[in-house]
Design an enzyme around this catalytic site. Structure first.
Site, PDB file in Angstrom:
ATOM      1  CG  ASN A 134      17.227  90.634 -74.812  1.00 46.56           C
ATOM      2  OD1 ASN A 134      17.602  90.919 -75.950  1.00 46.56           O
ATOM      3  ND2 ASN A 134      15.961  90.572 -74.479  1.00 46.56           N
ATOM      4  CG  HIS A 161      18.178  90.458 -68.483  1.00 45.13           C
ATOM      5  ND1 HIS A 161      16.930  90.984 -68.298  1.00 45.13           N
ATOM      6  CD2 HIS A 161      18.638  90.986 -69.643  1.00 45.13           C
ATOM      7  CE1 HIS A 161      16.618  91.771 -69.307  1.00 45.13           C
ATOM      8  NE2 HIS A 161      17.648  91.796 -70.147  1.00 45.13           N
ATOM      9  CD  GLU A 203      15.858  89.376 -65.402  1.00 44.88           C
ATOM     10  OE1 GLU A 203      16.712  90.048 -64.789  1.00 44.88           O
ATOM     11  OE2 GLU A 203      15.567  89.578 -66.595  1.00 44.88           O
ATOM     12  CB  CYS A 238      17.436  95.470 -69.158  1.00 44.56           C
ATOM     13  SG  CYS A 238      17.835  95.163 -70.888  1.00 44.56           S
ATOM     14  N   GLY A 243      12.714  96.020 -70.910  1.00 40.37           N
ATOM     15  CA  GLY A 243      11.684  96.179 -71.928  1.00 40.37           C
ATOM     16  C   GLY A 243      12.306  96.420 -73.288  1.00 40.37           C
TER      17      GLY A 243
END
Lengths: 1076, 376
Positions: B308, B349, B351, B266, B239
């Site tokens: 990220n 990440h 995913e 994350c 998030g």
């Protein structure tokens, strides 16, 4: 994991001569590998027959064998050197195939040599079509429907199973040679027969066509700990059906979503693991159906490839160097990234620019070859360009090709072709297809129509259309507005044009001004390029490697140093007549500058080369070699001078314009260059020195030419002025032929007249390379051609030192060389071509620059010519450098040329004044015969030790061939000959059996070749009729790989070589030992 | 249409809007991925950020229906060198400009994205304003300076859903809890409550693919509310924003980790770090790209990862925690495990979406941890 300590000595096999499909990229990869391994403390043994390579520089490896890359020869080297390991993945297909042969024959086991990087099982799994297909099935990846054929019966079987069109791919050949696309059974049989003959394993794959699918490549690296990274993705503008080596390609891929890209990435990694490539770089080719995204695997190369070189230059990631380090046990996270210093090699480069590679073709040199791009590679070189967008990159790439295109435009005019003609051309991809696309757009065709005809992805068409549209905007701007620095509306227009990649020359043509006017207006408007870094990381980290490209953006990333510095202009894309030899010289210039403590700045556009390796020079500008682009760099860097004499004709052509722009040219002055190149000034020079040249004249029309020829008498050599590699040069025997020449070639170079020289029949040609500092001259090498004058010097074999010339003549050649060098005030290298007829010396040509033979002479004599020439240009004297004392003697060196005839079916193999060889090899030994034998073997001709020699010569050669035939007879060969030759030989006491010429009936000479009854062919011709008559025979000989020669001199050398070889076999010796 | 991008430090760039007129503000960051812009646009972690893509051609393959990471565009605005208006891809349903315009998000092109990226690298991520209505970029600079700083900014509240939901047929479906706050778990797999502080759909897809019975709850759910759901494990999602600002969530997490096997990705990784008593800090310009090498300490294996994040967990501030993954570019913490409790987390990440699939084993590792703990 740290490097392996159980290995001490590693053998690297190079790729041999430059041929289509295997060019400088393997010098680049081999040199990087040798350097990397030496750096790690290994003893490096190197084999390569190509003298023009950096990798064969004696300083690069511990032992350098300039010997034929032939399994038997390499076995001897292994026996002698006892390396612990063989690194087979950096020498192209040649290196890989040789390693396979050595492994299969048991040589590697016998001597305990380990294959590192990829073992035999891996190589076979990747290279054998059938094993590869099975492997792909196993991991659930699709391959096109296909079958393996080893016989013509197999071919017909699969022809009934697989739907047409069918792609034919021979196993174990490079650049797809012998492949093709068949649309019917007849095509299939013809192409397959050739493919079976060319495949090392007599194995071809017939494959369902995925013509029109999008083509992609991924460059993958893997280390011993199974870490895998993708270095670069490449998308082909040309769809499937055009060989990737002939395709215009772009990095990174442009039209894949992340989802599609990651699927491709997953597949590439799975393939690496399934095939089992232990360490190093590989490349995987994919085809994607544009309609539904279906992905199939086309092939993988378990080695460093042409694409790897491109990927290295495109991203800044040195694949070959890293591959070598991985092969000795390092893992990716142990190898630092030179560019960022703070990060490791275990990452995937990301780029923030667009790279375009455009192949360069030379169809004009092979009359009879069709300009049609298929699955067999035909291009001889490539240019790479970098821009901040595709349009800039594409246009820079087009002008980098140096084929007279300043970009994607000509004078702006409405198209007058009819649509059907354009469509027909679009459907058959050719070397000018981008211009076809442009014409189609100008004619009002839609992207959809063009896509349907070309299968070029609409994204690329859209980009091209944007260029075409801006060109129209620019054109109309000038109709309404004044193109001057005082017009405030011009600056944004100019900037946009530049960002779309338009060159000053294009703008000059569009706006009907001179290039220099555009430059001056542009500079006044402050529309100037800036230089951005190639940094592997899209600016995320600070980059330390000074590797730049130009673009029209706002930032600034160059910081010219205050040091002494020199710009070296490279040779641009490889072409026939200008190749790796010149890159070799440029790289040496850079090394020499480093020795002198002067900053070296390289400018080049050829991604295959060592010169464009970012650590060769202090700075690298990857830029087109045009006046505009080069001057921009010079204005930014402000060097003390520019070296133009090493990169071949490309930089030499820039010498005068650069000088006029106030740029200091180092070494021989542009005026001296002009004095040697300008006919009249050159004649005056020779008169002054009392030297002779063949009678000649200059003609601006056919009538003039006819009169000159009449005066100096036929035969004459005709050619356009200012050309390299004998473009459009021909020997003409009568007026009719002269007229036909004018009809065919006058448009080649309309701004230059036609030169006419008396052709000296049966003269001996001599090439001389010399080095001069303006005062003293060092005659570096006198090379006696084996073929007589009339065959382009780049296509002839030659021997150093001369083996038949009278010592007095040699002395006189030296004297004339010195006289010319001093008179021309040469500072640096020069090359002179002499012809000797009946004891008289004629001067054919003087080139005050590095020649194609500079590396050969350097290797043969141990004197590094380009290095010394650079030092001379920087002010050192020959007296101090003392090349005389460095010279090594005691061996004979033979240079032989290598031709691409097998790529151009239907093209005659006869040699002439137009250069057609793509590369060269060197044979070194104690005697001429053995050195010649090695040169032949290295060039791919295995001369027979016994069997039947076929002789068919023209009348002029009939007497000359008798002693050659006698020698073959004495050596135990059976002689067969065509009627006239047989009669002449019999009358001269040589037993010769008569065979029929091709048109005389069956069975004829061609049938004998096909049946394996002829082991060597000697065939000379003159005059058009006999050429046509015997052309088919030569084609057959080429196809069946029978050794041949088309000159009596060549035959004589072959006989002598066979004689010396009989009973001895060939020995091997490293350059270091030859020099000792 | 002419538009300016102005940064808080006074730097500004001129470009052109490809989404019509407008104004937008946020933290300007760069992303080095050459593909995957649609996933980036829809990733809730980019809330409040103006993303500059370093690859110059963006929009080439258009926008499709599948490659989304949430139900809408999340970035504050999108900064590119050159936006493609006529895309080419068999799945493309819409062009990038049309898509952004439809979502009311500004896109600006013609920016020297490399110069901007270098600027951010040297001077750090900055607040910025993009506007088409501006006569003097210095006004925009002042406006940028007035924007809230990302540090201390709670953005999870802004992106978290209002109600619990489940992942069904490739979409979220809101579910009703029982009046007592309990939940009837429909499946037989391990019962996992996932906090959505801006979760990416691909995380949900891959969790479900592991056979987990998944209930997604808003970020503001308290530990007590979660306990009532009778879960067997807690998952903390990715998030936006500063994890240190999410004090309620950190508190809830610190209570839950004692009783449930927990995993985080994350922001979830950062929340776990804070909940275990550690601290987080802001990276100079963050990690935003698809090419970051991460090494798994146990095996030495390297994963090329999708990243990220602008904040990072300080390993030294944590007890009883061991580093399991490290970033090879800058040696920052990329993953940890508790030495005593069943807690695992990674900063990057696994995913993907967008990015390489090298790290998908994280979901298997999570499943195995649950199998160990739950016996099924």
């Amino acid at each position: 994991m740290p490097k392996r300590t159980d290995l001490k000595k590693i053998l690297i096999i190079g790729s041999g001569p430059i041929v289509i499909g295997q060019a400088c990229e393997f010098d680049y990869s081999g040199s990087q590998a040798a350097k990397a391994l030496k750096e790690e403390g290994y003893e490096v043994i190197l084999v390569n027959s190509n003298p023009a390579t950096i990798m064969t520089d004696p300083g690069l490896a511990d032992r350098t064998y300039v010997e034929p890359i032939d399994p038997e020869i390499v076995a001897k080297i292994i026996e002698r050197e006892r390396p612990d390991a063989l690194l087979p993945t950096l020498g192209g297909q040649t290196g890989l195939n040789t390693a396979v042969a050595l492994a299969e024959s048991g040589v590697l086991d016998t001597f305990g040599v380990e294959l590192i990087g990829a073992n035999l099982a891996v190589i076979k799994k990747a290279e054998s079509r059938q094993e590869f297909r099975e492997a792909m099935d196993k991991i659930g990846l699709k391959t096109p429907k296909s079958g393996i054929a080893r016989t013509m019966d197999d071919v017909r079987h699969w022809g009934r199973q697989i739907p047409f069109p069918i792609i034919i791919r021979p196993a174990f050949t490079m650049g797809g040679s012998g492949g093709g696309v068949a649309y019917n059974m007849e095509d299939l049989e013809a192409i397959s027969a050739r493919g079976l003959a060319l495949s090392m394993k007599s194995e071809i794959m017939l494959e369902q066509s995925v013509l029109g699918w999008k083509e992609f490549e991924l460059e993958v690296m893997r280390d011993v700990a199974d870490n895998c990274v993708i270095i670069c993705s490449i998308e082909n503008i040309d769809a499937m059906g055009v060989h990737t080596g002939d395709s215009i390609t772009v990095a990174p891929a442009q039209t894949l979503t992340d989802d599609e890209y990651q699927k491709m990435r997953d597949a590439a990694l799975a393939i690496m693991r399934e095939i089992g490539v232990e360490t190093g770089g590989s490349n995987v080719q994919f085809a994607v159906n544009p309609a539904d995204g279906e992905m199939v695997i086309i092939e993988m190369n378990p080695r460093v490839s042409r694409s790897s070189a491109l990927a290295s230059k495109a991203t800044g990631f040195p694949i070959a160097k890293i591959a070598a380090k991985l092969a000795v046990g390092y893992t990716l996270d142990e190898i630092p990234n030179d560019i960022t210093r703070e990060t490791m090699a275990s990452f995937e480069p990301t780029i923030d620019y667009v790279v375009t590679k455009i192949p360069r073709f030379t169809f004009e040199k092979f009359p009879g070859a069709e300009d049609y791009l298929t699955t067999a590679m035909k291009s001889v070189g490539e240019a790479m360009s970098i821009g901040r967008n595709f349009k800039e990159s594409l246009q820079k790439g087009m002008r980098s090709l140096e084929v007279g295109m300043p970009g994607l435009s000509k004078e702006f005019d409405r198209c007058n072709w009819d649509k059907e003609a354009i469509l027909a051309s679009l459907r058959k991809p050719n070397s000018r297809r981008l211009f076809d696309v442009r014409s189609a757009m100008l004619c009002g065709m839609t992207d959809e129509e063009i896509h349907d005809a070309t299968w070029i992805d609409p994204w690329f068409l859209r980009q091209i259309r944007e260029i075409v549209d801006v060109e129209a905007e620019l054109h109309s701007f000038a109709l309404e507005e004044s193109v001057s620095a005082s017009n405030p509306k011009l600056a944004p227009v100019m900037r946009k044009a530049k960002q779309f990649g338009f060159s000053d020359r294009q703008l000059a043509a569009l706006w009907k001004k001179e290039e220099l006017d555009i430059r001056s207006i542009r500079q006044k408007l402050e529309v100037q390029p800036t230089y951005y870094l190639v940094d592997t990381c899209a600016a995320e980290f600070e980059a330390y490697t000074p590797y730049f490209y130009s673009t029209y953006e706002s930032g600034k990333e160059t910081a010219p140093s205050e040091k002494r510095k020199v710009v070296i202009l490279g040779g641009g894309p490889n072409r026939i007549g200008q190749g790796i030899e010149f890159d070799y010289c440029c790289v040496h210039a850079s090394y020499a500058l480093k020795e002198l403590g002067i900053e070296s700045i390289m400018v080049n556009s050829n991604p295959e080369t060592v010169s464009t390796d970012y650590d060769t020079s202090d700075k690298l500008y990857f830029e087109p070699l045009t006046f505009e682009d080069v001057l921009n760099i010079i204005e930014t860097e402000k060097p003390e001078g520019v070296i133009v004499q090493f990169g071949g004709q490309t930089p030499l052509n820039l010498a005068v314009p650069l000088m006029r722009a106030g740029v200091p040219i180092l070494g021989t002055s542009p005026d001296s260059i002009d004095r040697a190149e300008d006919r009249e000034r050159f004649q005056a020079l020779l008169r002054k020195l009392g030297l002779k040249q063949p009678p000649n004249g200059t003609a601006f029309s056919f009538e003039q030419a006819r009169d000159i020829a009449k005066e100096i008498t036929y035969p004459v050599v005709v050619r356009p002025s200012y050309v390299l590699g004998g473009r459009a040069m021909e020997v003409v025997y009568d007026e009719e032929a002269l007229a036909s020449y004018f009809k065919r070639t006058v448009q080649v170079s309309p701004e230059h007249p036609i030169l006419i020289d008396k052709f000296l029949e049966n003269a001996v040609e001599v090439d001389v390379d010399a080095l001069c500092d303006g005062t003293d001259t060092y005659v570096a090498g006198i090379m006696e051609h084996i073929e007589e004058a009339g065959i382009h010097s780049g296509d002839s074999a030659c021997v150093l030192p001369p083996h038949t010339l009278d010592p007095a003549l040699v002395k006189e050649i030296e004297r004339q060389t010195e006289a010319l060098a001093v008179e021309l005030n040469v500072v640096g290298l020069m090359n002179i071509q002499f012809a000797i007829k009946d004891g008289v010396i004629f001067i054919l040509e003087v080139n005050p620059r590095a020649s194609r033979t500079s590396p050969f002479v350097s290797k043969a004599t141990g004197v590094p010519l380009a290095n010394l020439a650079t030092k001379v240009m920087m002010g050192q004297t020959l007296k101090d450098l003392d090349p005389w004392n460095k010279r090594k003697t005691g061996h004979i060196s033979v240079k032989e040329s290598v031709f691409p005839f097998n790529r151009f079916p239907g093209v005659d193999v006869l040699l002439g004044p137009e250069m057609r060889s793509t590369g060269e090899v060197m044979g070194v030994d104690a005697s001429f015969g053995l050195a010649f034998m090695k040169s032949q073997l290295a060039a791919g001709q295995r001369l027979p030790m016994e069997g039947t020699v076929f002789i068919s010569v023209n009348d002029a050669d009939k007497d000359a061939v008798v002693p050659v035939a006698k020698l073959f007879e004495e050596l135990g060969f059976k002689i067969v000959a065509t009627g006239g030759t047989a009669a002449h030989l019999s009358a001269s006491g040589v037993k010769a059996e008569k065979v029929l010429k091709v048109y005389e009936g069956r069975p004829n000479a061609a049938d004998h070749v096909i049946n394996g009854q002829i082991q060597l062919m000697i065939n000379t011709v003159s005059g058009k009729k006999t050429v046509q008559d015997s052309s088919q025979l030569r084609q057959t000989t080429l196809m069946y790989g029978v050794p041949y020669t088309t000159t009596v001199a060549g035959a004589r050398a072959m006989a002598q070589a066979i004689k010396e070889m009989k009973g001895h076999g060939l020995g091997v010796k490293s350059l270091q030992e030859h020099y000792a | 249409m002419r538009a300016f991008l102005a940064l808080e430090d006074g730097t500004w760039f001129e470009g052109a809007s490809f989404t019509g007129s407008g104004r937008a503000g946020g933290e300007v960051i760069f992303n080095t991925g050459m593909t995957g812009y649609q996933e980036v646009l829809t990733d809730p972690s980019y809330t409040g950020q103006m993303v500059c893509m370093t690859y110059p051609h963006i929009g080439n393959y258009g926008v499709n229906l599948e490659d989304v990471e949430s139900d809408r565009v999340r970035v504050a605005s999108f900064i590119v060198k050159e936006c493609c208006k006529t895309p080419s891809n068999w799945r493309a349903k819409e062009s990038l400009p049309a898509y952004l315009e439809r979502h009311g998000v500004m896109g600006i092109e013609g920016i020297d994205t490399r110069a901007l990226t270098r600027h951010l690298r040297l001077h750090g991520a900055q607040r910025g304003i993009i506007s088409t209505e501006c006569s003097d970029p210095r006004d925009l600079v002042r406006q940028a300076q007035e924007l809230p700083s990302m540090e201390g900014l709670n953005l999870a509240d802004a992106v978290t859903p209002k109600e619990p939901y489940v992942w069904e047929n490739g979409r979220p479906r809101i579910v009703a809890l029982k009046p007592d706050g309990g939940y009837d778990w429909p499946g037989t797999g391990p019962r996992v409550v996932a906090f959505d502080c801006g979760i990416k759909w691909n995380i949900l897809r891959l969790l479900v693919a592991q056979g987990l019975d998944l209930l997604v709850v808003p970020a503001f759910f308290t530990a007590e509310q979660v306990r009532k759901l009778n879960p067997e494990s807690i998952f903390l999602s990715s998030g936006p924003g500063d994890p240190a600002a999410l004090t309620d969530m950190v508190h809830a997490t610190s209570l839950l980790v004692n009783d449930y096997p927990t995993a985080g990705i994350c922001l979830g990784h950062q929340l776990l770090g804070l909940a275990l008593g550690g601290r987080t800090y802001k990276l100079k310009f963050g990690h935003h790209g698809l090419n970051h090498p991460v090494k798994e300490i146990a095996t030495g294996h390297i994963e090329i990862s999708s990243q990220n994040h602008g904040f990072c967990v300080d390993l030294a501030s944590l007890d009883n925690v061991e580093m399991t993954h490290v970033n090879l570019n800058d040696n920052t913490l990329e993953g940890f495990a508790h030495t005593k409790k069943p807690i695992i987390a990674i900063q990057y990440h696994p995913e993907a979406g967008p990015g390489p699939h090298d790290s998908r084993s994280f979901f298997v590792r999570y499943r195995e941890m649950l199998r160990r703990e739950l016996g099924r």
